[in-house]
Structure formats: C-alpha cells, structure tokens
Design a protein around this motif. Structure first.
Motif, PDB file in Angstrom:
ATOM      1  N   LYS A 330       1.000  -1.074  -0.313  1.00 24.25           N
ATOM      2  CA  LYS A 330       0.247  -0.009   0.014  1.00 24.25           C
ATOM      3  C   LYS A 330       1.165   0.929  -0.293  1.00 24.25           C
ATOM      4  N   PRO A 331       1.842   1.238   0.564  1.00 27.51           N
ATOM      5  CA  PRO A 331       2.413   2.833   1.179  1.00 27.51           C
ATOM      6  C   PRO A 331       3.476   2.799  -0.340  1.00 27.51           C
ATOM      7  N   MET A 375       5.402  -4.407  -9.742  1.00 27.93           N
ATOM      8  CA  MET A 375       5.323  -6.146  -8.740  1.00 27.93           C
ATOM      9  C   MET A 375       4.816  -6.011  -7.606  1.00 27.93           C
ATOM     10  N   PRO A 376       5.062  -5.133  -6.663  1.00 29.58           N
ATOM     11  CA  PRO A 376       4.637  -4.809  -5.003  1.00 29.58           C
ATOM     12  C   PRO A 376       2.297  -5.175  -5.071  1.00 29.58           C
ATOM     13  N   ILE A 377       2.074  -5.266  -5.793  1.00 32.68           N
ATOM     14  CA  ILE A 377       0.565  -5.662  -6.005  1.00 32.68           C
ATOM     15  C   ILE A 377       0.564  -6.474  -6.606  1.00 32.68           C
ATOM     16  N   MET A 465      -8.647   3.850  -5.424  1.00 33.61           N
ATOM     17  CA  MET A 465      -9.236   2.289  -5.196  1.00 33.61           C
ATOM     18  C   MET A 465      -7.936   1.805  -4.542  1.00 33.61           C
ATOM     19  N   THR A 466      -6.896   2.993  -4.661  1.00 30.42           N
ATOM     20  CA  THR A 466      -5.194   2.242  -3.901  1.00 30.42           C
ATOM     21  C   THR A 466      -5.224   2.469  -2.224  1.00 30.42           C
ATOM     22  N   GLY A 471      -2.951  -2.510   4.670  1.00 34.52           N
ATOM     23  CA  GLY A 471      -2.010  -1.901   5.151  1.00 34.52           C
ATOM     24  C   GLY A 471      -0.915  -3.127   5.475  1.00 34.52           C
ATOM     25  N   LYS A 472      -0.183  -2.692   6.173  1.00 35.13           N
ATOM     26  CA  LYS A 472       1.423  -4.180   6.317  1.00 35.13           C
ATOM     27  C   LYS A 472       0.567  -4.981   7.079  1.00 35.13           C
TER      28      LYS A 472
END
Length: 486
Positions: A330-331, A375-377, A465-466, A471-472
C-alpha cells in the motif's frame, strides 16, 4: 515429473525464465517508436499501424487464460520451449516481411509464444519461493514487466536510426535462439502434470469477447463512436465476455478460475493493475507519435528521451521488491501514484514548443512511479491466494494486464484521432492563416493532449482504489492465513 523444491537451482531456473520473459515483453512495445516509419513504408494509417501493438496484446490476452490449463497439462520445460519456438518463428517472419499484412501475421505468431511465458514465470516463482521471500523474487519479475517495455523503444530507436526496422527482428531472432539453447540445458520442471480436458467453448467465447471489444475500440478512430460496426462489435464483445465469465463460474474445473475474485485483496490489486497498465501502455504509444509525427524528432531522439527512465526502471524494480517485503504494497503504491499522476497531467497541455528536457524529466518521474507499483501490487494480490489457485491467479493477473494494455493502446489512438479530426475542422473553419500542414500538426498535438487527459483520469481512479488496499499488518495476517491453508 517435477524436481523436489530443495533440488531446484532457483537462480539458474529464474535466470532462464527471466531472459525468455524479457524478450517476450520486449516484443510488445519495441515497435512503438517505429510506427511512423512503418506507416510511411507500408502506406497505412495510425489506426491500422497500431494493430501491430494492439494485435500482439490481444493475442496475449486471448491465450493467457489458457495458460492455467496448459500449466496443468504440460511441464514447465515443455511449455517454455514451445513458447520460445513460437516467438522464434514469428520473429523470423517479421524480419523478412514483404508487406504490412505479413508483418502483422508474424507479430501475432510472436504473441502466441509470448502469451504463455509471463504467467508461467509468475507461477514458477509462487511454486519455488516462500511467501515471505516472494517480494524480492517478484521484484526481478517486475524488472521484466516494467523495464522491458520501457527499454524496447530506446533499443528500437537506436537500431532504426543506424540500420532499419528489420534489424530489430534479426537481433531478436539471435537472442531467442540463445534462450532456446539455454533452456534445453538448464530448465527443469517444478510442477506435476495431469490429464485435463481443454474447454474449447471457453476459448471461443474469450476470443470473440476480447476480439470484439478491441476491434470496436480500434475502429472508432476511423469510423466514429456512432458507427454501427463499432457499436455492434462492442456489444457482441461484451456479450461473449459475459458468457465466458458465466461458464467459468459454473464449471467444476474451469479453464480460468474466476473464483480468485472472491479474495478482496486480489480483486483490488487486479483493478489497480488494470489501471496502471493502461497508463503505461497509453504513454508508450502516445509519446513517440507526438515526438515524431507532430514535433519532427527522429527515432533516435525519441529513444534517447526515454532511455533515462528505462534505466531507472532497471535499478528500481529489484529495490521495490525488497521494500515490499519490508513495508507491504500500500505505501509503495501510494508513493508510486504520487509520481505517476503529475507526470501524466504534465503533458495534458502539449504544444509545438514543449521542451525536450521537460518531457525527459516527466518520463523519469513516470518510470519511478511504475517501478514502485507494478510488482508490489501484483505480489500482494497473489500472496493472499491458496496454493491451488496460484496458477489461476497468475493467469488472471496477466490476462487483465494484456487486455488492459490493448484497450489502452486502442483507446488513446482513437481519442487522439477523433480529437485531431475535430480540431482540424475547427481550425480550418476559424479562418486561421495556418497552412494545411500546420493545421494538421496543431490538431495532432491537441489530440495527444486530450488523450493524456483520459490517462490522467485513469490515474486518479487508481489512487482512489489504492486507498482500499489493506495495510502491512492486515496484509501480513492474510499471508499467514494463506500459508496455513497451503
């Protein structure tokens, strides 16, 4: 038979798969800077020429849903080598193509091979890396997904300036041959096969669905949104897609398991993936057209403008993988979009004097943002799925990315073409002292600017949307639950 996980040489396996994936993704955008030259050589319009990109991504989008079936039916080795052989054959046809039609056929054959490789790479990463270490591995995958499309136009520009567009495919032909030789020597199997029956009707429905929508969107630039052909293609395409989705949901063993969308995180990350892909591919088609057709820059000038951003992609993608393992998706996604939206908004007012350095700077910002997002999402979404849905999740992710890229390419060219026609009429009727060539040039710049307004709107939707992503802490809890279920 698959190799036991501890016996798999992960580094060698990943290297071969990444190399093949790099070449397959590189092929998607490597012709973007060459479109003006190809339009002139083969005497075709922008709407026709863009099918070299749209057609490639469309075939990818049609074939990728089949990869979940193929990964159950055939071994890693069989699938990868077969896909590279198709890429090899298509590249050879492109290198010697005597006409636009033959060039397009070669591109479609290339796409048939390329469509299998990326979901195969993702599925292998999911199979051989534990959840807590996937961020770094998927960061290397992101190097392929973001860096290859970014560096493609630069490589093509340098080759075209020094030689001709055919040398793009001659060089690619040699590289693909090397990868095939390496795969025979180094590639091992990491999955078990089973005798699964292919659902022919699903393939027909997805082909007609995606094909109808893409053809309708691409035809709107020439025929207008009110055209009976455009409206009927869009309506029929949507109908066939609905039938395809219904069949997948009702099937006991679907070709593409859409039940992955029951997972909220996977659904949100997939939507963001679609939006970000539309921004990336929209920019990669618009910027070269603006620079070369409207501003008179050479192919090499265009390539050099895009080079710094492409190199930053290479540096940032592995770093973003490590940051994902530490901070979650997310961040990184929010920071990425903070880079992307101003970079896109900054070219909604293009003129005949927009600075070369300014365009290079905003392209660098855009590429930094893409590196933090892509790639993170994707990894965050796939990590929440149980192991048995990993191949389907990978296939769904890659399908929607390819279709989104194809839709974005068709949409921005259509918006640019319609807007340019509208402004041409306006300028001609205004009593302007501009020549016909000057009016055409000015109208084309207006068209590119308005297409970027559409891309900016897509970015704003992505950032909204994000905000709904976990969260983590919650992301980590979902991953632990997935590991326990597996």
């Amino acid at each position: 038979m698959s190799q036991p996980q501890q016996q798999v040489k992960k580094g060698l396996l990943l290297f071969v798969l990444l190399l093949g994936s790099f070449l397959s993704v590189l092929n998607q955008t490597i012709l973007n800077v060459a479109l003006p030259a190809l339009m002139e050589e083969f005497a075709v319009s922008a709407s026709t020429a863009q099918w070299l990109s749209t057609g490639f991504m469309l075939v990818n989008g049609i074939l990728i849903p089949v990869t979940a079936f193929l990964m159950k039916r055939f071994t890693t080795r069989q699938l990868f080598i077969s896909s590279m052989l198709l890429l090899f054959a298509g590249t050879l046809i492109n290198a010697i193509a005597p006409s636009f039609e033959v060039l397009l056929i070669g591109r479609l054959i290339q796409a048939a091979g390329a469509g299998i490789i990326m979901p195969l790479l993702m599925a292998v990463v999911l199979a051989i890396f534990p959840v807590e270490g996937r961020g770094t591995a998927m960061g290397m995958t992101g190097l392929v997904m973001v860096f290859a499309p970014a560096i493609g136009p630069t490589l093509a520009g340098i080759i075209i300036e020094q030689y001709s567009w055919r040398w793009i495919f001659i060089g690619m032909f040699i590289l693909v041959a090397i990868v095939i030789a390496l795969s025979y020597k180094l590639l091992v199997n990491v999955s078990e096969t089973s005798k699964q029956k292919l659902d022919i009707l699903s393939i027909i429905l997805s082909t007609l669905g995606f094909g109808g929508i893409l053809y309708g969107l691409s035809s709107a630039g020439d025929k207008g949104w009110g055209s009976a052909l455009v409206l009927s293609c869009l309506a029929l395409g949507l109908l066939f897609l609905v039938l395809f989705c219904r069949r997948q949901l009702l099937a006991g063993d679907p070709m593409l398991n859409l039940r992955v969308f029951k997972d909220k995180t996977f659904t949100i990350t997939t939507i963001i993936n679609v939006l970000v892909t539309m921004i990336m591919y929209g920019d990669m088609i618009l910027l070269p057209l603006y620079l070369q057709s409207s501003r008179g820059y050479s192919v090499l000038d265009t390539a050099l403008l895009m080079l710094p951003g492409a190199l930053l992609n290479a540096v940032m993608s592995p770093i973003s993988g490590r940051l994902f393992d530490k901070f979650g998706a997310k961040p990184l996604a929010l920071i990425g979009l903070i880079f992307i939206i101003p970079a896109v908004w900054g070219v909604t007012g293009l003129t005949e004097t927009t600075g070369y350095g300014y365009l290079m700077f905003r392209t660098i910002l855009l590429r930094i943002g893409m590196s933090l997002l892509t790639m993170p999402i994707t990894t965050a979404g796939l990590n929440t799925l149980p192991k048995q849905l990993g191949a389907h999740g990978s296939a769904v992710t890659n399908t929607v990315r390819q279709v989104a890229g194809a839709i974005a390419t068709a949409m921005v060219v259509t918006i640019m073409s319609i807007s340019a026609k509208h402004h041409t009429v306006q300028l001609a009727e205004s009593g302007s002292l501009l020549s016909k060539a000057q009016i055409t040039k000015a109208a084309s710049i207006f068209g590119a600017s308005e297409a970027y307004i559409f891309i900016t709107a897509v970015g704003i939707i992505a950032i909204i949307m994000t905000l709904f992503m976990p969260g983590k802490k919650k992301e980590g809890a979902e991953q632990k639950k997935t590991v326990a279920e597996n």
